[in-house]
Design a protein around this motif. Structure first.
Motif, PDB file in Angstrom:
ATOM      1  N   LYS A 123       0.848  -1.190   0.000  1.00 26.66           N
ATOM      2  CA  LYS A 123       0.000   0.000   0.000  1.00 26.66           C
ATOM      3  C   LYS A 123       0.885   1.242   0.000  1.00 26.66           C
ATOM      4  CE  LYS A 123      -4.011  -2.081   2.267  1.00 26.66           C
ATOM      5  NZ  LYS A 123      -4.941  -2.054   3.415  1.00 26.66           N
ATOM      6  N   CYS A 124       0.432   2.253  -0.686  1.00 28.55           N
ATOM      7  CA  CYS A 124       1.196   3.489  -0.756  1.00 28.55           C
ATOM      8  C   CYS A 124       0.254   4.690  -0.763  1.00 28.55           C
ATOM      9  CB  CYS A 124       2.091   3.511  -1.991  1.00 28.55           C
ATOM     10  SG  CYS A 124       1.203   3.277  -3.554  1.00 28.55           S
ATOM     11  N   LYS A 125       0.788   5.803  -0.336  1.00 32.93           N
ATOM     12  CA  LYS A 125       0.042   7.056  -0.266  1.00 32.93           C
ATOM     13  C   LYS A 125       0.722   8.074  -1.168  1.00 32.93           C
ATOM     14  CE  LYS A 125      -3.146   9.609   2.033  1.00 32.93           C
ATOM     15  NZ  LYS A 125      -4.563   9.264   2.232  1.00 32.93           N
ATOM     16  N   ILE A 126      -0.067   8.674  -2.079  1.00 29.44           N
ATOM     17  CA  ILE A 126       0.441   9.722  -2.960  1.00 29.44           C
ATOM     18  C   ILE A 126      -0.529  10.885  -2.899  1.00 29.44           C
ATOM     19  CG2 ILE A 126       1.346  10.281  -5.228  1.00 29.44           C
ATOM     20  CD1 ILE A 126       1.303   7.338  -5.918  1.00 29.44           C
ATOM     21  N   GLY A 127      -0.095  12.008  -2.331  1.00 27.67           N
ATOM     22  CA  GLY A 127      -1.017  13.130  -2.165  1.00 27.67           C
ATOM     23  C   GLY A 127      -2.205  12.702  -1.325  1.00 27.67           C
ATOM     24  N   GLU A 128      -3.398  12.877  -1.876  1.00 26.80           N
ATOM     25  CA  GLU A 128      -4.619  12.493  -1.152  1.00 26.80           C
ATOM     26  C   GLU A 128      -4.994  11.034  -1.374  1.00 26.80           C
ATOM     27  OE1 GLU A 128      -6.755  16.875  -1.897  1.00 26.80           O
ATOM     28  OE2 GLU A 128      -7.394  15.125  -3.038  1.00 26.80           O
ATOM     29  N   VAL A 129      -4.287  10.384  -2.255  1.00 27.90           N
ATOM     30  CA  VAL A 129      -4.716   9.074  -2.762  1.00 27.90           C
ATOM     31  C   VAL A 129      -3.963   7.928  -2.082  1.00 27.90           C
ATOM     32  CG1 VAL A 129      -4.872   7.617  -4.825  1.00 27.90           C
ATOM     33  CG2 VAL A 129      -5.304  10.085  -4.982  1.00 27.90           C
ATOM     34  N   MET A 130      -4.704   6.862  -1.728  1.00 26.96           N
ATOM     35  CA  MET A 130      -4.085   5.633  -1.251  1.00 26.96           C
ATOM     36  C   MET A 130      -4.325   4.534  -2.279  1.00 26.96           C
ATOM     37  SD  MET A 130      -4.661   3.328   2.194  1.00 26.96           S
ATOM     38  CE  MET A 130      -4.244   4.684   3.305  1.00 26.96           C
ATOM     39  N   LEU A 131      -3.245   3.826  -2.608  1.00 26.21           N
ATOM     40  CA  LEU A 131      -3.302   2.757  -3.596  1.00 26.21           C
ATOM     41  C   LEU A 131      -2.808   1.450  -2.991  1.00 26.21           C
ATOM     42  CD1 LEU A 131      -1.625   4.674  -6.573  1.00 26.21           C
ATOM     43  CD2 LEU A 131      -4.084   4.425  -6.150  1.00 26.21           C
ATOM     44  N   GLU A 132      -3.217   0.348  -3.608  1.00 24.81           N
ATOM     45  CA  GLU A 132      -2.692  -0.965  -3.246  1.00 24.81           C
ATOM     46  C   GLU A 132      -2.245  -1.671  -4.519  1.00 24.81           C
ATOM     47  OE1 GLU A 132      -4.121  -5.260  -1.397  1.00 24.81           O
ATOM     48  OE2 GLU A 132      -5.166  -3.426  -0.753  1.00 24.81           O
ATOM     49  N   ILE A 133      -1.006  -2.122  -4.528  1.00 21.02           N
ATOM     50  CA  ILE A 133      -0.463  -2.818  -5.696  1.00 21.02           C
ATOM     51  C   ILE A 133      -1.193  -4.151  -5.863  1.00 21.02           C
ATOM     52  CG2 ILE A 133       1.594  -3.787  -6.764  1.00 21.02           C
ATOM     53  CD1 ILE A 133       1.625  -0.735  -6.455  1.00 21.02           C
ATOM     54  N   THR A 134      -1.650  -4.410  -7.088  1.00 24.76           N
ATOM     55  CA  THR A 134      -2.442  -5.620  -7.341  1.00 24.76           C
ATOM     56  C   THR A 134      -1.730  -6.645  -8.215  1.00 24.76           C
ATOM     57  OG1 THR A 134      -3.491  -4.449  -9.172  1.00 24.76           O
ATOM     58  CG2 THR A 134      -4.669  -4.476  -7.064  1.00 24.76           C
ATOM     59  N   GLU A 135      -0.921  -6.184  -9.169  1.00 18.92           N
ATOM     60  CA  GLU A 135      -0.226  -7.124 -10.044  1.00 18.92           C
ATOM     61  C   GLU A 135       0.883  -6.420 -10.816  1.00 18.92           C
ATOM     62  OE1 GLU A 135      -2.371  -8.203 -13.821  1.00 18.92           O
ATOM     63  OE2 GLU A 135      -4.098  -7.336 -12.747  1.00 18.92           O
ATOM     64  N   ARG A 136       1.839  -7.190 -11.277  1.00 20.06           N
ATOM     65  CA  ARG A 136       2.885  -6.650 -12.142  1.00 20.06           C
ATOM     66  C   ARG A 136       2.303  -6.424 -13.528  1.00 20.06           C
ATOM     67  NH1 ARG A 136       7.374 -10.754 -14.091  1.00 20.06           N
ATOM     68  NH2 ARG A 136       6.626 -10.352 -16.203  1.00 20.06           N
ATOM     69  N   ILE A 137       2.832  -5.441 -14.224  1.00 20.53           N
ATOM     70  CA  ILE A 137       2.407  -5.201 -15.600  1.00 20.53           C
ATOM     71  C   ILE A 137       3.217  -6.113 -16.515  1.00 20.53           C
ATOM     72  CG2 ILE A 137       2.202  -3.501 -17.439  1.00 20.53           C
ATOM     73  CD1 ILE A 137       2.021  -1.324 -15.340  1.00 20.53           C
ATOM     74  N   GLU A 138       2.529  -6.836 -17.360  1.00 21.72           N
ATOM     75  CA  GLU A 138       3.194  -7.742 -18.292  1.00 21.72           C
ATOM     76  C   GLU A 138       3.600  -6.983 -19.560  1.00 21.72           C
ATOM     77  OE1 GLU A 138       3.944 -10.755 -17.586  1.00 21.72           O
ATOM     78  OE2 GLU A 138       2.770 -10.989 -15.730  1.00 21.72           O
ATOM     79  N   PRO A 139       4.821  -7.191 -20.037  1.00 15.45           N
ATOM     80  CA  PRO A 139       5.236  -6.573 -21.305  1.00 15.45           C
ATOM     81  C   PRO A 139       4.360  -7.099 -22.446  1.00 15.45           C
ATOM     82  CG  PRO A 139       7.116  -7.449 -20.097  1.00 15.45           C
ATOM     83  CD  PRO A 139       5.900  -7.969 -19.415  1.00 15.45           C
ATOM     84  N   CYS A 140       3.942  -6.214 -23.324  1.00 15.36           N
ATOM     85  CA  CYS A 140       3.101  -6.632 -24.443  1.00 15.36           C
ATOM     86  C   CYS A 140       3.658  -6.091 -25.756  1.00 15.36           C
ATOM     87  CB  CYS A 140       1.661  -6.174 -24.252  1.00 15.36           C
ATOM     88  SG  CYS A 140       1.421  -4.406 -24.407  1.00 15.36           S
ATOM     89  N   GLY A 141       3.167  -6.668 -26.849  1.00 19.58           N
ATOM     90  CA  GLY A 141       3.671  -6.317 -28.166  1.00 19.58           C
ATOM     91  C   GLY A 141       3.432  -4.882 -28.576  1.00 19.58           C
ATOM     92  N   ASN A 142       2.524  -4.188 -27.894  1.00 19.47           N
ATOM     93  CA  ASN A 142       2.276  -2.781 -28.230  1.00 19.47           C
ATOM     94  C   ASN A 142       3.535  -1.926 -28.075  1.00 19.47           C
ATOM     95  OD1 ASN A 142      -0.425  -3.276 -28.774  1.00 19.47           O
ATOM     96  ND2 ASN A 142      -1.067  -2.853 -26.664  1.00 19.47           N
ATOM     97  N   LEU A 143       4.425  -2.351 -27.177  1.00 20.70           N
ATOM     98  CA  LEU A 143       5.665  -1.604 -26.968  1.00 20.70           C
ATOM     99  C   LEU A 143       6.560  -1.653 -28.202  1.00 20.70           C
ATOM    100  CD1 LEU A 143       6.443  -2.752 -23.317  1.00 20.70           C
ATOM    101  CD2 LEU A 143       5.786  -0.447 -24.026  1.00 20.70           C
ATOM    102  N   CYS A 144       6.347  -2.646 -29.037  1.00 19.22           N
ATOM    103  CA  CYS A 144       7.187  -2.789 -30.227  1.00 19.22           C
ATOM    104  C   CYS A 144       6.866  -1.749 -31.285  1.00 19.22           C
ATOM    105  CB  CYS A 144       7.052  -4.197 -30.793  1.00 19.22           C
ATOM    106  SG  CYS A 144       7.677  -5.463 -29.659  1.00 19.22           S
ATOM    107  N   LYS A 145       5.830  -0.954 -31.050  1.00 16.88           N
ATOM    108  CA  LYS A 145       5.519   0.144 -31.964  1.00 16.88           C
ATOM    109  C   LYS A 145       6.353   1.390 -31.669  1.00 16.88           C
ATOM    110  CE  LYS A 145       0.842  -1.136 -33.312  1.00 16.88           C
ATOM    111  NZ  LYS A 145      -0.516  -0.627 -33.615  1.00 16.88           N
ATOM    112  N   LEU A 146       7.100   1.354 -30.566  1.00 16.80           N
ATOM    113  CA  LEU A 146       7.961   2.488 -30.248  1.00 16.80           C
ATOM    114  C   LEU A 146       8.974   2.686 -31.361  1.00 16.80           C
ATOM    115  CD1 LEU A 146       8.473   1.740 -26.455  1.00 16.80           C
ATOM    116  CD2 LEU A 146       7.174   3.647 -27.432  1.00 16.80           C
ATOM    117  N   SER A 147       9.255   3.943 -31.668  1.00 14.27           N
ATOM    118  CA  SER A 147      10.056   4.274 -32.856  1.00 14.27           C
ATOM    119  C   SER A 147      11.468   3.708 -32.812  1.00 14.27           C
ATOM    120  CB  SER A 147      10.116   5.793 -33.027  1.00 14.27           C
ATOM    121  OG  SER A 147      10.691   6.402 -31.880  1.00 14.27           O
TER     122      SER A 147
END
Length: 280
Positions: free
Chosen positions: A201-225
């Motif tokens: 759990k983390c606090k940023i400004g007024e907001v509290m968040l809870e980490i739920t999962e890692r982001i998986e790398p996807c093929g959309n990144l391969c569109k980067l120039s």
């Protein structure tokens, strides 16, 4: 108590010296129990007497002045060693970083924010402030989350740490990568991807968040120039794509983290992000 023990140790220095050496070699009587926080409990046993953080729990007769002196030293050594082991946790200092970039991608009727579009990019538009609700960041649209995952709350917001961009440019040899290319809503400096895990759990400004999962790398990144460079042969582009995704897939959180919203509010560039401990 500490002053008293110190004065007493002077008068019995020879005896204490021998016993302290034995204490150091055998680790006599010192037990450190680790719970949610390190140094939560120090137990020292000496001739049937138990001390927790220097507090006597059961009285007993001391056989001699020398025994009492030795026990004083044992208690002070155990407490001092445990409180000075170099751990940030022992200092009760929460880990924190700072927001350096905020970004959203608005829904567009022309479909340019869909991965199938020739104009699609993973990079979102920078903002100086974002409003966060339980559903996520206002005015932020993710096609896959919306269509395939029924706008799951577990992916309400994405976080990436600055060290990943630094590593990609330096260690991994991708100088063309730009801040924001990973498509994060929040970029944090001063923390690393290893400071978070599922359930954090983390606090940023007024907001509290809870980490739920890692982001998986996807093929959309391969569109980067710097990967999908038209000057490169198709085979080389594919190789660069596979290599880039593999780098981001190796450690958890290297592609970033998803989080759900616990408390809503606004986040501004420059806000502190604090990793919350279990007692907060």
């Amino acid at each position: 108590f500490t002053i008293f023990c110190s004065l007493l140790s002077v008068t019995t220095s020879a005896f204490i010296s021998n016993n302290v050496n034995t204490y150091r070699q055998a680790g006599h009587g010192r037990q450190i129990h680790h719970g949610i926080r390190k140094s939560s409990l120090v137990t020292v046993k000496r001739r049937g007497i138990m001390f927790d953080n220097g507090i006597k729990h059961r009285s007993s007769k001391w056989s001699s002045l020398a025994d009492f002196s030795t026990s004083c030293v044992s208690i002070m050594m155990a407490t001092d060693n445990d409180s000075n082991d170099g751990s940030d946790d022992d200092n009760n200092v929460p880990k924190s970083g700072r927001v350096t970039r905020l970004a959203v991608r608005s829904y567009k009727d022309d479909g340019s924010n869909k991965p199938s579009s020739d104009n699609y990019t993973t990079k979102k538009d920078e903002r100086s402030e974002i409003e966060v609700t339980i559903d996520g960041v206002i005015d932020d649209y993710n096609n896959y989350r919306t269509k395939a995952l029924n706008s799951t709350l577990d992916r309400a917001i994405s976080i990436v740490t600055q060290n990943i961009y630094d590593d990609l440019r330096g260690v991994h040899g991708y100088p063309g990568v730009e801040i924001g290319d990973l498509g994060e809503n929040i970029l944090i400096d001063g923390l690393t991807h290893t400071d978070m895990d599922v359930g954090t759990k983390c606090k940023i400004g007024e907001v509290m968040l809870e980490i739920t999962e890692r982001i998986e790398p996807c093929g959309n990144l391969c569109k980067l120039s710097f990967i999908n460079n038209e000057k490169l042969a198709p085979k080389l582009r594919i190789q660069r794509c596979v290599s880039f995704l593999k780098v981001l897939d190796e450690p958890d959180g290297y592609r970033g983290w998803y989080a759900k919203v616990i408390e809503t509010g606004n986040i501004q560039t420059g806000d502190v992000m604090e990793i919350l401990t279990d007692d907060k």
